[in-house]
Design an enzyme around this catalytic site. Structure first.
Site, mmCIF file in Angstrom:
data_model
loop_
_atom_site.group_PDB
_atom_site.id
_atom_site.type_symbol
_atom_site.label_atom_id
_atom_site.label_comp_id
_atom_site.label_asym_id
_atom_site.label_seq_id
_atom_site.Cartn_x
_atom_site.Cartn_y
_atom_site.Cartn_z
ATOM 1 N N LYS A 121 1.389 41.973 40.300
ATOM 2 C CA LYS A 121 2.235 42.209 39.062
ATOM 3 C C LYS A 121 2.561 43.762 38.998
ATOM 4 O O LYS A 121 2.010 44.529 39.610
ATOM 5 C CB LYS A 121 1.457 41.882 37.967
ATOM 6 N N ARG A 133 -1.899 27.061 38.039
ATOM 7 C CA ARG A 133 -1.667 25.837 38.052
ATOM 8 C C ARG A 133 -2.548 25.305 39.127
ATOM 9 O O ARG A 133 -2.811 24.346 39.514
ATOM 10 C CB ARG A 133 -0.234 25.698 38.344
#
Ligand code: BES
Ligand code: MN
Ligand code: ZN
Length: 493
Positions: free
Chosen positions: A271, A345
């Site tokens: 990120k 996920r």
């Protein structure tokens, strides 16, 4: 945790000292309403001066009226009496706390619209507003006000005994919310997967049965999706299973599953650094599940509940997984990891499979700070709700309105399913630029089978959401009250 005010309930009686709080409906502050705390009758004039109309959450403050036993009177508007919701009573409690500050003795006077349940909700709002996370504020700065300890709030209401009984439950729920806030606020150097697991382990004191799966256990179970995320961190992953058996032995359990990424750097798909510190809160789903288990156990909910949290740290490392890696999930389905930052996920895939296969629940709800895209879609006031079951979606929406922890339904469907098909594996872990929250939900759906299921994307609501009447903390504890309400309304009714 903050020093919490002591709460008690008492039958209406004359007060002797401290701060008095008076509730007033719209247009309803009349001559004499202050009774013996306002012997010289200043309140009505003070209300005029303050242009107080009794609208919801309007307020004013009067200092020691002549001849009064109270040092200070605070009047809080509660609006139209036939429109009041539970969320309103919580908010009045929060406004009351903000108005009284740290005053040591506070008495809230009775009001016809406030029955036992409302009195207890008001206390809950007062408590939730009192929460602050000061654990690492060690060195006082000159000019800092010293925190006064030992605040006592007495709420006067006709059925004080019933209010006290209700508070027995509501207090447990408030503590669950504050546990979730504490976990989210805690920095990631202090709270990694193992540390989180041992905090969850402390729930055994409430009668929750806690089981902690280690890396070895998860390897045996074939949880390749979760383990792929964990392999870039020196801190080993954990999966915690919390069981509360408050229902009948033959009743199928309901299940709650939480994303617990104790820190999300993005992994090799790293990120940008600006704002990355917020990713200590990427375990907000796991925190909500843990807080919920606390709440349900504390109020001895009459239902069988499973809480499962997948705990990992997502780090870039020589051993971290790479974009393009293909992992095999516990379900047997293979996943091409296109982006290592779509890790939540992957963790949930194995947690959902494990939950479904092992516990065969009648319903599963997962919570996850899953996508930035949900904030683009809904802002920070609603969580995204995705579900394969319209009844469950409607029940969650109703619980959201009742608690003020609101949800907004979002779509899943075959179009999104196609977007996550992979060239090399059964699926890939991202779906491209558009509909990022929907493709993430669609991914999760591939791991729930036929079980009625809902996914709450709480990236916008679990942390750094705007302060409100009952929360001024970074970690909000979102989800605990919502799901506690759902359990009470639907599964205990
Ligand atoms: N934990 C983040 C989502 C998130 C972002 C939560 C901001 C709270 C605030 C999640 O793991 C993530 O990185 N999602 C990516 C998905 C993308 C790579 C498909 C995102 O939202 O950018
Ligand atoms: Mn991520
Ligand atoms: Zn994440």
């Amino acid at each position: 945790m903050s020093i919490l005010p002591t709460i008690s309930f008492a039958k209406p009686t004359t007060i002797k000292k401290g701060v008095a709080i008076l509730l007033a409906g719209e247009g309803a502050l009349q001559d004499g309403q202050g009774g013996d705390i306002d012997p010289s009758g200043v309140l009505v004039r003070a209300a005029e001066t303050a242009t107080f109309k009794g609208k919801k959450k309007e307020s004013f403050n009067v200092l020691a009226p002549h001849g009064s036993a109270a040092e200070r009177i605070i009047v809080i508007g509660i609006g139209k009496l036939d429109e009041l919701t539970n969320a309103d009573w919580l908010a009045f409690g929060g406004v009351a706390k903000a108005m009284v500050g740290d005053a040591p003795i506070v008495t809230l006077l009775p009001h016809d619209a406030m029955g036992a349940d409302e009195a207890s909700l008001l206390a809950q709002g007062f408590w939730l507003r009192a929460y602050s996370f000061k654990k690492y504020k060690k060195t006082p700065k000159p000019g800092d006000k010293e925190e006064r300890k030992g605040q006592k709030l007495t709420i006067q209401c006709a059925d004080a005994a019933a209010a006290k009984k209700k508070w027995g439950d509501d207090e447990g729920v408030a503590r669950g919310v504050m546990l979730a806030r504490d976990l989210v606020n805690e920095p990631a150097n202090i709270l990694g997967p193992e540390e989180f697991a041992s905090r969850a382990g402390a729930l055994d004191a409430l009668g929750v049965d806690v089981e902690i799966l280690t890396e070895k256990d998860m390897k045996k179970l074939g949880m390749g999706a979760l383990l792929g995320v964990a392999q870039g961190s020196v801190r080993p992953p954990r999966m915690v299973v919390m069981k509360w058996n408050g229902g009948k032995a033959k009743d199928k359990p309901i299940a709650f599953i939480g994303k617990g990424v104790t820190f999300d750097t993005g992994g090799i798909s790293i990120k940008p650094s600006a704002g990355m510190e917020d990713m200590k809160g990427d375990m907000g789903g796991a925190a909500a599940v843990t807080g919920l288990m606390h709440a349900l156990a504390a109020r001895k909910a009459k239902v069988n509940v499973i809480g499962i949290i997948g705990l990992v740290e997502n780090m870039p490392d020589a051993n971290a997984q790479r974009p393009g890696d293909i992992v095999t999930s516990m379900s047997g389905q293979t996943i091409e990891v296109i982006n290592t930052d779509a890790e939540g996920r992957l963790v949930l895939a194995d947690a959902l499979t494990y939950c479904g296969e092992k516990y065969k629940p009648q319903m599963m709800i997962n919570l996850a700070t899953l996508t930035g895209a949900i904030m683009v879609a809904l802002g920070k006031h609603y969580a995204g709700l995705f579900s394969n079951n319209d009844d469950l979606a409607a029940q969650l929406t109703a619980a959201g309105e009742a608690t003020g922890e609101r949800v907004w339904r979002m779509p899943i469907g075959p179009e999104y399913d196609k977007m996550i098909d992979s060239k090399f594996a059964d699926m890939k872990n991202i779906g491209g630029r558009w509909g990022g929250s929907c493709t993430a939900a669609q991914f999760l759906k591939r791991f729930v089978g036929e079980t009625p299921w809902a996914h709450l994307d709480i990236a916008g609501t679990a942390m750094a959401s705007p302060a409100n009447d009952i929360n001024t903390s970074w970690g909000s504890g979102y989800g605990v009250r919502l799901l506690d309400q759902l359990v009470a309304d639907v599964y205990e009714a």
